[in-house]
Structures are given as structure tokens and as C-alpha cells.
Motif scaffolding. Structure first.
Motif, PDB file in Angstrom:
ATOM      1  N   LYS A 135      -3.150  -4.590  -0.287  1.00  0.00           N
ATOM      2  CA  LYS A 135      -2.772  -3.614  -1.516  1.00  0.00           C
ATOM      3  C   LYS A 135      -2.590  -4.449  -2.828  1.00  0.00           C
ATOM      4  N   TYR A 136      -1.898  -5.494  -2.976  1.00  0.00           N
ATOM      5  CA  TYR A 136      -1.656  -6.110  -4.068  1.00  0.00           C
ATOM      6  C   TYR A 136      -2.249  -7.457  -4.521  1.00  0.00           C
ATOM      7  N   TYR A 137      -2.880  -8.078  -3.442  1.00  0.00           N
ATOM      8  CA  TYR A 137      -3.690  -9.283  -3.859  1.00  0.00           C
ATOM      9  C   TYR A 137      -4.955  -9.498  -3.239  1.00  0.00           C
ATOM     10  N   PRO A 138      -5.924  -8.513  -3.563  1.00  0.00           N
ATOM     11  CA  PRO A 138      -7.252  -8.594  -2.918  1.00  0.00           C
ATOM     12  C   PRO A 138      -8.146  -9.832  -3.717  1.00  0.00           C
ATOM     13  N   LYS A 139      -7.775 -10.253  -4.834  1.00  0.00           N
ATOM     14  CA  LYS A 139      -8.482 -11.287  -5.523  1.00  0.00           C
ATOM     15  C   LYS A 139      -7.376 -12.367  -6.106  1.00  0.00           C
ATOM     16  N   PRO A 140      -7.197 -13.277  -5.247  1.00  0.00           N
ATOM     17  CA  PRO A 140      -6.068 -14.294  -5.312  1.00  0.00           C
ATOM     18  C   PRO A 140      -6.653 -15.226  -6.695  1.00  0.00           C
ATOM     19  N   HIS A 141      -7.940 -15.380  -6.968  1.00  0.00           N
ATOM     20  CA  HIS A 141      -8.145 -16.444  -7.871  1.00  0.00           C
ATOM     21  C   HIS A 141      -8.049 -15.902  -9.162  1.00  0.00           C
ATOM     22  N   SER A 142      -7.736 -14.428  -9.142  1.00  0.00           N
ATOM     23  CA  SER A 142      -7.741 -14.097 -10.787  1.00  0.00           C
ATOM     24  C   SER A 142      -6.292 -13.577 -10.796  1.00  0.00           C
ATOM     25  N   LEU A 143      -5.192 -14.068 -10.356  1.00  0.00           N
ATOM     26  CA  LEU A 143      -3.723 -13.732 -10.455  1.00  0.00           C
ATOM     27  C   LEU A 143      -2.973 -14.346 -11.578  1.00  0.00           C
ATOM     28  N   SER A 144      -1.962 -14.003 -12.147  1.00  0.00           N
ATOM     29  CA  SER A 144      -1.076 -14.606 -13.022  1.00  0.00           C
ATOM     30  C   SER A 144      -0.501 -15.529 -12.252  1.00  0.00           C
ATOM     31  N   PRO A 145       0.085 -16.616 -12.926  1.00  0.00           N
ATOM     32  CA  PRO A 145       0.847 -17.526 -12.081  1.00  0.00           C
ATOM     33  C   PRO A 145       2.105 -17.019 -11.192  1.00  0.00           C
ATOM     34  N   ARG A 146       2.866 -16.151 -11.944  1.00  0.00           N
ATOM     35  CA  ARG A 146       3.896 -15.546 -11.237  1.00  0.00           C
ATOM     36  C   ARG A 146       3.325 -14.805  -9.779  1.00  0.00           C
ATOM     37  N   ARG A 150       3.733 -15.655  -5.486  1.00  0.00           N
ATOM     38  CA  ARG A 150       4.268 -14.549  -4.477  1.00  0.00           C
ATOM     39  C   ARG A 150       2.970 -14.530  -3.361  1.00  0.00           C
ATOM     40  N   TYR A 151       1.729 -14.625  -4.093  1.00  0.00           N
ATOM     41  CA  TYR A 151       0.615 -14.739  -2.752  1.00  0.00           C
ATOM     42  C   TYR A 151       0.915 -15.704  -2.161  1.00  0.00           C
ATOM     43  N   LEU A 152       1.235 -17.019  -2.661  1.00  0.00           N
ATOM     44  CA  LEU A 152       1.265 -18.072  -1.765  1.00  0.00           C
ATOM     45  C   LEU A 152       2.309 -17.930  -0.754  1.00  0.00           C
ATOM     46  N   GLY A 153       3.377 -17.109  -1.286  1.00  0.00           N
ATOM     47  CA  GLY A 153       4.562 -17.316  -0.210  1.00  0.00           C
ATOM     48  C   GLY A 153       4.150 -16.093   1.016  1.00  0.00           C
ATOM     49  N   LEU A 154       3.380 -15.207   0.319  1.00  0.00           N
ATOM     50  CA  LEU A 154       2.847 -14.097   1.308  1.00  0.00           C
ATOM     51  C   LEU A 154       1.913 -15.026   2.277  1.00  0.00           C
ATOM     52  N   LYS A 155       1.202 -15.627   1.673  1.00  0.00           N
ATOM     53  CA  LYS A 155      -0.064 -16.387   2.552  1.00  0.00           C
ATOM     54  C   LYS A 155       0.547 -17.408   3.684  1.00  0.00           C
ATOM     55  N   MET A 156       1.872 -17.865   3.383  1.00  0.00           N
ATOM     56  CA  MET A 156       2.582 -18.573   4.328  1.00  0.00           C
ATOM     57  C   MET A 156       3.113 -17.605   5.255  1.00  0.00           C
ATOM     58  N   GLY A 157       3.631 -16.558   5.073  1.00  0.00           N
ATOM     59  CA  GLY A 157       4.244 -15.702   5.837  1.00  0.00           C
ATOM     60  C   GLY A 157       3.259 -15.230   6.752  1.00  0.00           C
ATOM     61  N   ILE A 158       2.108 -14.794   6.466  1.00  0.00           N
ATOM     62  CA  ILE A 158       1.098 -14.347   7.305  1.00  0.00           C
ATOM     63  C   ILE A 158       0.593 -15.357   8.070  1.00  0.00           C
ATOM     64  N   GLN A 159       0.449 -16.648   7.831  1.00  0.00           N
ATOM     65  CA  GLN A 159       0.104 -17.621   8.505  1.00  0.00           C
ATOM     66  C   GLN A 159       1.099 -18.227   9.519  1.00  0.00           C
ATOM     67  N   SER A 160       2.180 -17.858   9.229  1.00  0.00           N
ATOM     68  CA  SER A 160       3.473 -18.296  10.283  1.00  0.00           C
ATOM     69  C   SER A 160       3.441 -17.205  11.208  1.00  0.00           C
TER      70      SER A 160
END
Length: 178
Positions: A135-146, A150-160
Motif C-alpha cells: 500500500k505505502y511503498y510500491p516504489k522504494p527508489h522514489s521515497l523521501s529519506p524519512r 520506514r521502508y527499510l524498517g518494514l523490509k527488515m520486519g518482512i525478512q525477519s
């Protein structure tokens, strides 16, 4: 990390009441840093006393007045100091692993039930994380730094969560063969 840092980070998005902060907290940093509403309010009072946040009372006609908190320059400086310090890896206290150390001397079916329950928990959490990602991060390469943070935290959660499901599957398979 202290709860105060998690609150200050949450306030970077803008002023919020303690109630709003608590609701948002559960859906963001609350996935990896637990805090009750009571703890959040107590910490907000401490942060206000330390001039890290500013509290403003907003009058409401049909409801009690609301106190809205905003991070101050001093709060931002506190965050900068905290971010500059090395982060220690988390300590793991995993009761399930201790139970598995008793394998062979306890009821194997009880351990299998616990592994099934744990697997279901991780599958549900993985599904929740993946829905947020979609829903919120379909294009991670175009995200603002903030948002990238959050995307990276979510990505870590998904991998975990994926790793935990895989681990549960392996544990169930191996234990069922004994």
C-alpha cells in the motif's frame, strides 16, 4: 533506545496529542518497540519538562481540551546526539528456544502445538507487513529519506517474519521425524 527517542522520532512527522501518538505508535514503531499509553503519556511529560517537546492545549467545545505535543530544537538535538551513538545488537530472550532445549524430556506434542501457534503468528504478521509494503511503498527508489527509513524498517520486519516462518517449518519437520 529509550522510549523518549521513539516518541521524538514519531513527533518528527508533526504535532500530535498523546492519544494520536499512542494510536500511531502501535502501527509504526510499536511493531518493534512496545509501550503502553500510560508509558507514552508519562514520557511526554518528562520530555516536556526537559524542553524536548512543547505542549500546547487546544480547546475543544464538546470534548475535553487536547494537549498537542511538538518536538523542539532541543528535542531535535537530543535525537541527533542519540543517532550519533553506536547501537548495540538486541539481546534475545526467546522462551520457545528454552523450551526446545528440553526436547526429548518433555511432551513433544506440546512443543509441536507451540511451534504451530508461533508459525501462525508469524504468517499473520508477515501478511500485515506485506500489505503495508504494497500500500505505502510500491516504489522504494522514489521515497523521501524519512519514508525510506520506514521502508527499510518494514523490509527488515518482512525478512525477519519470513525467516521465522521458514524456521518454524524446519523445526516442525525435524521434530515430527523424532
Amino acid at each position: 533506545m529509550a522510549l523518549s527517542h521513539a516518541i521524538l522520532v514519531s513527533l518528527l512527522d508533526g504535532p500530535q496529542s498523546g492519544y494520536d501518538l499512542g494510536k500511531r505508535f502501535d502501527k509504526t514503531v510499536g511493531y518493534f518497540w512496545k509501550a503502553s499509553s500510560q508509558q507514552i503519556y508519562l514520557e511526554l511529560h518528562k520530555l516536556a519538562a526537559a524542553d524536548a517537546v512543547r505542549a500546547e492545549t487546544v480547546a475543544q467545545s464538546e470534548r475535553p481540551n487536547r494537549i498537542v505535543y511538538q518536538i523542539t530544537d532541543h528535542g531535535r538535538a537530543m535525537l541527533a546526539t542519540w543517532v550519533d551513538k553506536p547501537t548495540e545488537p538486541p539481546s534475545v530472550k526467546e522462551e520457545l528456544l528454552v523450551k526446545l532445549f528440553a526436547l526429548g524430556d518433555v511432551d513433544t506434542n506440546a512443543l509441536l502445538r507451540e511451534l504451530d501457534r508461533r508459525r501462525a503468528y508469524h504468517i499473520e504478521r508477515l501478511s500485515d507487513y506485506e500489505a503495508v509494503m504494497h500500500k505505502y511503498y510500491p516504489k522504494p527508489h522514489s521515497l523521501s529519506p524519512r519514508k525510506l527509513g520506514r521502508y527499510l524498517g518494514l523490509k527488515m520486519g518482512i525478512q525477519s517474519e519470513r525467516n521465522m516462518v521458514d524456521w518454524c517449518d524446519e523445526a516442525l519437520t525435524l521434530i515430527q521425524k523424532t
